[in-house]
Write an enzyme that holds these catalytic residues in place. Structure first.
Site, PDB file in Angstrom:
ATOM      1  N   GLU A  59      25.161  23.850 -27.499  1.00 22.23           N
ATOM      2  CA  GLU A  59      26.613  23.946 -27.439  1.00 22.23           C
ATOM      3  C   GLU A  59      27.228  22.777 -26.681  1.00 22.23           C
ATOM      4  OE1 GLU A  59      25.076  28.284 -27.041  1.00 22.23           O
ATOM      5  OE2 GLU A  59      24.351  26.237 -26.712  1.00 22.23           O
ATOM      6  N   THR A 168     -17.137  29.522 -42.777  1.00 26.52           N
ATOM      7  CA  THR A 168     -16.539  28.539 -41.878  1.00 26.52           C
ATOM      8  C   THR A 168     -17.520  27.508 -41.353  1.00 26.52           C
ATOM      9  OG1 THR A 168     -16.882  30.028 -39.996  1.00 26.52           O
ATOM     10  CG2 THR A 168     -14.759  30.159 -41.144  1.00 26.52           C
ATOM     11  N   TRP A 177     -16.972  18.050 -42.416  1.00 34.24           N
ATOM     12  CA  TRP A 177     -15.706  18.762 -42.463  1.00 34.24           C
ATOM     13  C   TRP A 177     -15.695  19.606 -43.727  1.00 34.24           C
ATOM     14  CZ3 TRP A 177     -13.062  18.801 -38.164  1.00 34.24           C
ATOM     15  CH2 TRP A 177     -13.114  17.696 -37.307  1.00 34.24           C
ATOM     16  N   LEU A 211      -8.816  19.385 -28.892  1.00 35.73           N
ATOM     17  CA  LEU A 211      -7.694  20.328 -29.015  1.00 35.73           C
ATOM     18  C   LEU A 211      -6.381  19.688 -28.584  1.00 35.73           C
ATOM     19  CD1 LEU A 211      -9.373  23.629 -27.723  1.00 35.73           C
ATOM     20  CD2 LEU A 211      -9.234  22.759 -30.071  1.00 35.73           C
ATOM     21  N   SER A 232     -16.706  33.989 -20.431  1.00 39.73           N
ATOM     22  CA  SER A 232     -17.023  35.172 -19.622  1.00 39.73           C
ATOM     23  C   SER A 232     -18.243  34.974 -18.734  1.00 39.73           C
ATOM     24  CB  SER A 232     -17.235  36.387 -20.539  1.00 39.73           C
ATOM     25  OG  SER A 232     -18.309  36.148 -21.437  1.00 39.73           O
TER      26      SER A 232
END
Length: 378
Positions: A59, A168, A177, A211, A232
């Protein structure tokens, strides 16, 4: 407050949404917002969008362009004007001071600090308001912000690349790939949207991923998505890219795993942080607690780039808002690794996880399938 917009409202709100989308990658943790201003005669006199967190809102940019021509006019805003002092002054006050006669908002601000107060402030000043014009599109644009404000957790997207038979990786873990260069380039936009990219320690150790957002054409406004590793048992290694590149990385570990990581915490780079996280009954990182913590860190959208077990755990926990699956026209066979490994096998077909196709399109030689749980609504 009216909720029956005329056709012209749709035209200018659509333009405001186009403007807002320019800030998709750069405004987090704030929402992306656009604004269009018409003068009293209905001529367009100002446009603006929120460009960076901490900078003026949409705005304000539109009012700067319109100047005195905004008086007696109409403002189209993709999100209810804010009414509180945050990093910037309230936009509702700016619209009142500018003498705007009418404000049309696509959706109410889900932030509990606003939640209708902005529109009420405008109405108390004698400004006519309308709400709900292209609301579905506005909610979609800011799905992560809406999720964090209303559910206390980010919007979660699970990304996978697979063969046409849903595999996968080969049995030995080889996966580079399966999908094409075009698909991998498209993934950069998913990463750019994300506040955090989550992976498991198994993927971190096997693939040593960065990443990061490598497409420099995507303007993140100086923002860098947080990398999050779920570990973990405390297997994180200091030689991983996630530890060495100096970009923000957060490793969540159970209490037992945290003891194994204690020696790394003392000499770690400043960008690498370790944090204990509750474990579930199976000893895995509690995914609900993980997302609550990321919401507390103001993460709007989370992208999960992980192996089939962690991806399957997110699905089984009911925490996935969207699956983006890049499917290559190749076959890997039944010995290759699946897309998802669920923590518990399904006992009957009636227990299957049901999704709908939100979007289907071709990316290079591959298909990009976007699936959402049938009840998901941004």
């Amino acid at each position: 407050m009216t909720t029956n917009p005329v056709a012209i409202d749709h035209v200018y709100m659509a333009r405001a949404l186009q403007l807002a989308a320019r800030g998709t990658y750069s405004t987090a943790p704030n929402p992306a917002v656009g604004c269009v201003l018409l003068d009293a005669a209905g001529a367009l006199v100002g446009e603006g969008w929120h460009q960076r967190a901490g900078q003026p809102h949409a705005e304000v940019f539109a009012l700067r362009t319109a100047a005195d021509r905004a008086r007696g006019g109409t403002a189209y805003v993709t999100l209810e004007p804010c009414s509180h002092h945050g990093r910037t002054p309230p936009c509702a006050d700016a619209l009142i001071e500018a003498g705007v006669r009418r404000v049309v908002a696509a959706m109410q601000d889900p932030n509990p600090h606003v939640a209708g107060d902005g529109l009420r402030k405008l109405e108390a000043a004698g400004i006519v308001t309308a709400l709900g014009v292209l609301e579905r599109e506005a909610r979609e644009l800011n799905r992560g912000f809406v999720a964090r404000m209303t559910r206390g957790r980010p919007w979660v997207t699970v990304k996978l690349g697979s063969s046409a038979d849903g595999r996968t990786a080969l049995a030995d873990g080889s996966s580079r790939w399966i999908t094409s260069e075009a698909a991998r380039a498209d993934v950069q936009r998913l990463r750019a949207r994300a506040s955090a990219i989550v992976t498991g320690i198994g993927t971190a150790l096997a693939d040593d991923p960065a990443l990061t957002v490598r497409d420099r054409a995507l303007d993140l406004g100086g923002r860098v998505p947080l990398r999050v590793v779920l570990d973990s048992r405390g297997r994180f290694e200091p030689g991983l890219q996630l530890a060495r590149d100096g970009l923000p990385t957060l490793v969540f570990s159970s209490d037992a795993g945290a003891q194994s990581l204690a020696h790394l915490a003392e000499a770690r780079p400043a960008a690498l942080q370790f944090e204990p996280m509750p474990a579930d009954a199976a000893g895995r990182i509690d995914l609900h607690a993980t997302l609550q913590r990321l919401a507390a860190l103001e993460c709007n959208e989370v992208l999960v780039e992980a192996g089939p077990r962690l991806a399957g755990s997110f699905l089984a926990a009911g925490l996935v808002d969207e699956i983006v699956l890049y499917v290559a026209p190749t076959i890997l066979g039944d010995t290759a690794q699946p897309s998802f490994v669920l923590p518990q096998p399904l006992r009957a077909l009636s227990e299957r996880l049901q999704y709908s196709y939100h979007d289907v399109r071709q990316v290079g030689p591959d298909l990009r399938l976007t699936l959402r749980p049938v009840e998901t609504r941004p």
